[in-house]
Motif scaffolding. Structure first.
Motif, mmCIF file in Angstrom:
data_model
loop_
_atom_site.group_PDB
_atom_site.id
_atom_site.type_symbol
_atom_site.label_atom_id
_atom_site.label_comp_id
_atom_site.label_asym_id
_atom_site.label_seq_id
_atom_site.Cartn_x
_atom_site.Cartn_y
_atom_site.Cartn_z
ATOM 1 N N ASP A 78 -109.108 5.869 1.742
ATOM 2 C CA ASP A 78 -109.436 7.239 1.365
ATOM 3 C C ASP A 78 -110.738 7.666 2.033
ATOM 4 O O ASP A 78 -111.445 6.855 2.624
ATOM 5 C CB ASP A 78 -109.436 7.450 -0.152
ATOM 6 C CG ASP A 78 -110.713 6.996 -0.813
ATOM 7 O OD1 ASP A 78 -111.444 6.186 -0.220
ATOM 8 O OD2 ASP A 78 -110.976 7.448 -1.938
ATOM 9 N N LYS A 91 -114.162 9.529 1.246
ATOM 10 C CA LYS A 91 -114.955 9.925 0.076
ATOM 11 C C LYS A 91 -115.896 11.087 0.357
ATOM 12 O O LYS A 91 -116.208 11.855 -0.528
ATOM 13 C CB LYS A 91 -115.783 8.731 -0.398
ATOM 14 C CG LYS A 91 -114.951 7.617 -1.001
ATOM 15 C CD LYS A 91 -115.243 7.456 -2.485
ATOM 16 C CE LYS A 91 -114.231 6.581 -3.182
ATOM 17 N NZ LYS A 91 -114.153 5.221 -2.647
ATOM 18 N N GLY A 120 -114.707 12.951 -5.164
ATOM 19 C CA GLY A 120 -113.633 12.146 -5.748
ATOM 20 C C GLY A 120 -112.646 11.655 -4.694
ATOM 21 O O GLY A 120 -111.838 10.777 -4.967
ATOM 22 N N TYR A 136 -107.287 -1.565 -9.432
ATOM 23 C CA TYR A 136 -107.613 -0.932 -8.136
ATOM 24 C C TYR A 136 -108.824 -1.642 -7.577
ATOM 25 O O TYR A 136 -109.900 -1.622 -8.193
ATOM 26 C CB TYR A 136 -107.888 0.532 -8.425
ATOM 27 C CG TYR A 136 -108.561 1.411 -7.400
ATOM 28 C CD1 TYR A 136 -109.639 0.992 -6.623
ATOM 29 C CD2 TYR A 136 -108.150 2.723 -7.249
ATOM 30 C CE1 TYR A 136 -110.267 1.845 -5.729
ATOM 31 C CE2 TYR A 136 -108.771 3.594 -6.361
ATOM 32 C CZ TYR A 136 -109.838 3.136 -5.611
ATOM 33 O OH TYR A 136 -110.459 3.990 -4.745
ATOM 34 N N GLU A 172 -115.923 -1.888 -5.678
ATOM 35 C CA GLU A 172 -115.765 -1.492 -7.086
ATOM 36 C C GLU A 172 -114.346 -1.799 -7.519
ATOM 37 O O GLU A 172 -113.440 -1.951 -6.707
ATOM 38 C CB GLU A 172 -116.005 0.010 -7.255
ATOM 39 C CG GLU A 172 -114.980 0.833 -6.491
ATOM 40 C CD GLU A 172 -114.860 2.280 -6.927
ATOM 41 O OE1 GLU A 172 -115.458 2.649 -7.948
ATOM 42 O OE2 GLU A 172 -114.140 3.031 -6.254
ATOM 43 N N ASN A 208 -111.387 -0.134 -10.161
ATOM 44 C CA ASN A 208 -110.994 0.937 -11.063
ATOM 45 C C ASN A 208 -109.830 0.435 -11.890
ATOM 46 O O ASN A 208 -109.125 -0.508 -11.491
ATOM 47 C CB ASN A 208 -110.615 2.199 -10.293
ATOM 48 C CG ASN A 208 -111.831 2.820 -9.602
ATOM 49 O OD1 ASN A 208 -112.895 2.912 -10.204
ATOM 50 N ND2 ASN A 208 -111.681 3.214 -8.363
ATOM 51 N N ARG A 215 -107.189 2.192 -12.935
ATOM 52 C CA ARG A 215 -106.088 3.177 -12.889
ATOM 53 C C ARG A 215 -105.760 3.439 -11.432
ATOM 54 O O ARG A 215 -106.492 3.039 -10.535
ATOM 55 C CB ARG A 215 -106.512 4.444 -13.610
ATOM 56 C CG ARG A 215 -107.993 4.827 -13.408
ATOM 57 C CD ARG A 215 -108.275 5.604 -12.186
ATOM 58 N NE ARG A 215 -109.668 5.690 -11.826
ATOM 59 C CZ ARG A 215 -110.073 6.108 -10.636
ATOM 60 N NH1 ARG A 215 -109.206 6.432 -9.718
ATOM 61 N NH2 ARG A 215 -111.343 6.157 -10.334
ATOM 62 N N GLY A 249 -105.686 5.151 -7.983
ATOM 63 C CA GLY A 249 -106.719 5.935 -7.300
ATOM 64 C C GLY A 249 -106.175 7.267 -6.834
ATOM 65 O O GLY A 249 -104.983 7.421 -6.570
ATOM 66 N N ASP A 250 -107.060 8.212 -6.760
ATOM 67 C CA ASP A 250 -106.715 9.543 -6.292
ATOM 68 C C ASP A 250 -107.673 9.852 -5.147
ATOM 69 O O ASP A 250 -108.887 9.790 -5.365
ATOM 70 C CB ASP A 250 -106.910 10.519 -7.462
ATOM 71 C CG ASP A 250 -106.418 11.918 -7.165
ATOM 72 O OD1 ASP A 250 -106.101 12.212 -6.008
ATOM 73 O OD2 ASP A 250 -106.360 12.722 -8.114
ATOM 74 N N PRO A 251 -107.212 10.113 -3.943
ATOM 75 C CA PRO A 251 -105.875 10.501 -3.507
ATOM 76 C C PRO A 251 -104.988 9.382 -2.928
ATOM 77 O O PRO A 251 -103.912 9.681 -2.432
ATOM 78 C CB PRO A 251 -106.181 11.505 -2.396
ATOM 79 C CG PRO A 251 -107.447 10.996 -1.770
ATOM 80 C CD PRO A 251 -108.226 10.343 -2.873
ATOM 81 N N GLU A 252 -105.381 8.104 -3.039
ATOM 82 C CA GLU A 252 -104.558 7.059 -2.415
ATOM 83 C C GLU A 252 -103.155 6.969 -3.016
ATOM 84 O O GLU A 252 -102.182 6.648 -2.327
ATOM 85 C CB GLU A 252 -105.230 5.681 -2.543
ATOM 86 C CG GLU A 252 -106.573 5.563 -1.873
ATOM 87 C CD GLU A 252 -107.702 5.803 -2.855
ATOM 88 O OE1 GLU A 252 -107.665 6.810 -3.591
ATOM 89 O OE2 GLU A 252 -108.631 4.980 -2.889
HETATM 90 N N1 GLY Z 1 -110.111 7.326 -4.448
HETATM 91 C C1 GLY Z 1 -111.203 7.080 -5.289
HETATM 92 C C2 GLY Z 1 -110.897 6.941 -6.696
HETATM 93 O O1 GLY Z 1 -109.784 7.145 -7.143
HETATM 94 O O2 GLY Z 1 -111.803 6.572 -7.430
#
Ligand code: GLY
Ligand code: AMP
Length: 417
Positions: free
Chosen positions: A202, A204, A216, A259, A273, A275, A277, A279-282
Motif C-alpha cells: 500500500d 501510505k 490511512g 495483518y 506493525e 493489525n 483486521r 487492511g485498507d486499501p490492501e
Molecule cells: N493499509 C494500512 C492499514 O490498513 O492500516
C-alpha cells in the motif's frame, strides 16, 4: 448462511462484494455500511462500537456469521459480545486485538515470540523521549502507543518535530528506522492454524513520490513482481505462526485476520506493525484476486476449524486500487460534496474495474462524500500495467469537487513486471 458485516468503509465494501458473490451466502447485511455497500447488502443502522447492540442485531437477523471489519470495534470487545450470544464471529477478542491496539503490547509479544522487528523504547517522560531519540538518531520514528487510524506515526529527519509529536502522546514508542520496501501480508487464523493470503503493497503518503503526510492509505496493488517468491513462506515461519502461537500460549488466542506490516530491509524482513483486521486499501486488491468463496473460510476461522479448509485458490490476474480522497485529507477533510460519474464506471468499465465506497452517503438521489477517503477504484488485469491502466481510466470518469488521488500507484512495480 446469513452474514452480518460490521463497518462501513471500502474494506467492508470489498468484503461484502466478495460475500455477495458466494453461493453459500443466503442473506448479506452490513451495519452501518455506506451508499455503495447498499448495492450488495441490506444496510442496518448500528453503533459499531456497542457490542451489545451488535450482538442484538446479529440475533435479530439470525446471522450465522458476523464479520467485524474495523479495529475500533475489535479493541472495544465487539467480537467478544457476539461470541457471548453464541454466534460465530470473524475477528479477535479485545485482549488479542491489543496486538493492534497497543504498539507496546505488540512489541512485547514479538520479543517473546522471537519475531524480528525494529528495536524500540516505550517512553512516558520527556527524559525518556530525549534519551530514545538520541540513542537511535535520524530518521526518527515516533509512534503514539494507542490507535490513531494510521496517523499516529511520525517519521522525520527533524528532531524538533519528532520531539513535539512524542511529547503530545501519553505513551510513545520510539524505534529504529527500517529502510527498504514495505509489504502487507494478511493471514486468516483460528488461533492455531494460519492461512496466509497473497502479499500486497500500500501507499501510505498522501502525495505522489511518497511525499506529504501519512494517511490511512492512498492505493495498493497485488501481486508484488519484485518480491522474493519465498517471502510468504518466510513470513509464515518467522512471523505469523510464532505470533499466533505466542498469543495462544498467553491464554489470549488470536482468531480473525492477522495483518503483518513488513519492511524488507537490507538486514532481512522486519515487522513494522501488526493489525488485527483486514487492511485498507490492501483488502480491495487481495480479495479481487481470491477465487475461493470467502464465507466458509471466515466461518472456519470463527469456528476453530480452519484446518479443514482446502488450500486457497488465486487468480493469475493482478489488481490495483486507487483511493480518491476528499479536499484537505488527511487534515480536516471536507465532506458533503456530490460524487458524479459512478454510473459511467459501472456502464463502461465493469466488471474489470469497479468502485468501492469508503466514505459516502446517499442524500436524496445524490451520493455525497462523507469522509476523508471517499472511494477506492479497483481494477484487475492480466498484469499490473493493465490493471493500473483500467483503474486510472475509471478514476478519470469520477467527478468530486476538490478531490485528490495519487497518480503513481503501482507505477514502479508495473514497470518491473
Ligand atoms: N493499509 C494500512 C492499514 O490498513 O492500516
Ligand atoms: P504504522 O502505523 O506502524 O504502520 O506506521 C505507519 C507508517 O510509518 C509505516 O507504514 C511506515 O511507512 C512508517 N514506519 C513505521 N515504523 C517505521 C520504522 N521503524 N522505520 C521506518 N518507517 C516506519
Amino acid at each position: 448462511m446469513k452474514v452480518l458485516v460490521i463497518g462501513g468503509g471500502a474494506r467492508e465494501h470489498a468484503l461484502c462484494r466478495s460475500l455477495s458473490l458466494d453461493p453459500d451466502v443466503s442473506a448479506l447485511y452490513c451495519a452501518p455500511g455506506n451508499a455503495g455497500i447498499a448495492e450488495v447488502a441490506e444496510l442496518r443502522p448500528v453503533d459499531a462500537l456497542d457490542g451489545d447492540a451488535v450482538a442484538a442485531l446479529a440475533t435479530e437477523l439470525g446471522a450465522g456469521l458476523v464479520v467485524v471489519g474495523p479495529e475500533a470495534p475489535l479493541v472495544a470487545g465487539v467480537a467478544d459480545a457476539v461470541r457471548a450470544v453464541g454466534i460465530p464471529v470473524f475477528g479477535p477478542s479485545a485482549e488479542a486485538a491489543q496486538l493492534e491496539g497497543s504498539k507496546a503490547f505488540a512489541k512485547d509479544v514479538m520479543a517473546a515470540a522471537g519475531v524480528p522487528t525494529a528495536r524500540s523504547y516505550v517512553c512516558t517522560t520527556p527524559e525518556e523521549v530525549d534519551a530514545a531519540l538520541d540513542a537511535f538518531g535520524a530518521p526518527y520514528v515516533v509512534k503514539d502507543d494507542g490507535l490513531a487510524a494510521g496517523k499516529g506515526v511520525v517519521v522525520t529527519e527533524d528532531l524538533a518535530a519528532a520531539r513535539a509529536h512524542a511529547l503530545g502522546c501519553d505513551r510513545v514508542v520510539i524505534e529504529e528506522y527500517l529502510d527498504g520496501p514495505e509489504v502487507s501480508l494478511f493471514a486468516i487464523t483460528d488461533g492455531v492454524t494460519v492461512v496466509p493470503l497473497q502479499p500486497a503493497q500500500d501507499f501510505k503518503r498522501a502525495l505522489d513520490g511518497d511525499q506529504g503526510p501519512n494517511t490511512g492509505g492512498m492505493g495498493a496493488y497485488s501481486p508484488l513482481p519484485w518480491a522474493d517468491p519465498k517471502l510468504v513462506d518466510e513470513v509464515m515461519e518467522l512471523v505469523l505462526q510464532p505470533t499466533v502461537d505466542e498469543l495462544r500460549r498467553r491464554g489470549t488466542p488470536f482468531s480473525g485476520l492477522l495483518y503483518a506490516g513488513l519492511a524488507i530491509t537490507s538486514r532481512g524482513t522486519r515487522v513494522i506493525e501488526f493489525n488485527a483486521r483486514f487492511g485498507d486499501p490492501e483488502t480491495q486488491v487481495v480479495l479481487a484476486r481470491l477465487r475461493t468463496p470467502l464465507a466458509s473460510v471466515l466461518l472456519n476461522a470463527a469456528n476453530g476449524t480452519l484446518d479443514t479448509e482446502a488450500p486457497l485458490v488465486w487468480r493469475d490476474d493482478a489488481a490495483v486500487t486507487v483511493v480518491i480522497a476528499s479536499h484537505n485529507y488527511p487534515e480536516t477533510p471536507r465532506t458533503g460534496d456530490p460524487i458524479e460519474g459512478l454510473a459511467d464506471v459501472a456502464a463502461e468499465d465493469a466488471p474489470d474495474a469497479y468502485v468501492l465506497h469508503a466514505g459516502t452517503r446517499r442524500e436524496g438521489d445524490a451520493i455525497v462524500s462523507a469522509g476523508g477517503r471517499v472511494l477506492s477504484v479497483t481494477a484487475t488485469g492480466s498484469d499490473l500495467a493493465q490493471a493500473r491502466e483500467k483503474a486510472y481510466k475509471a478514476v478519470a470518469r469520477i467527478r468530486l469537487d476538490g478531490s485528490q488521488h495519487r497518480t503513481d500507484i503501482a507505477a514502479k512495480a508495473a514497470a518491473h513486471s
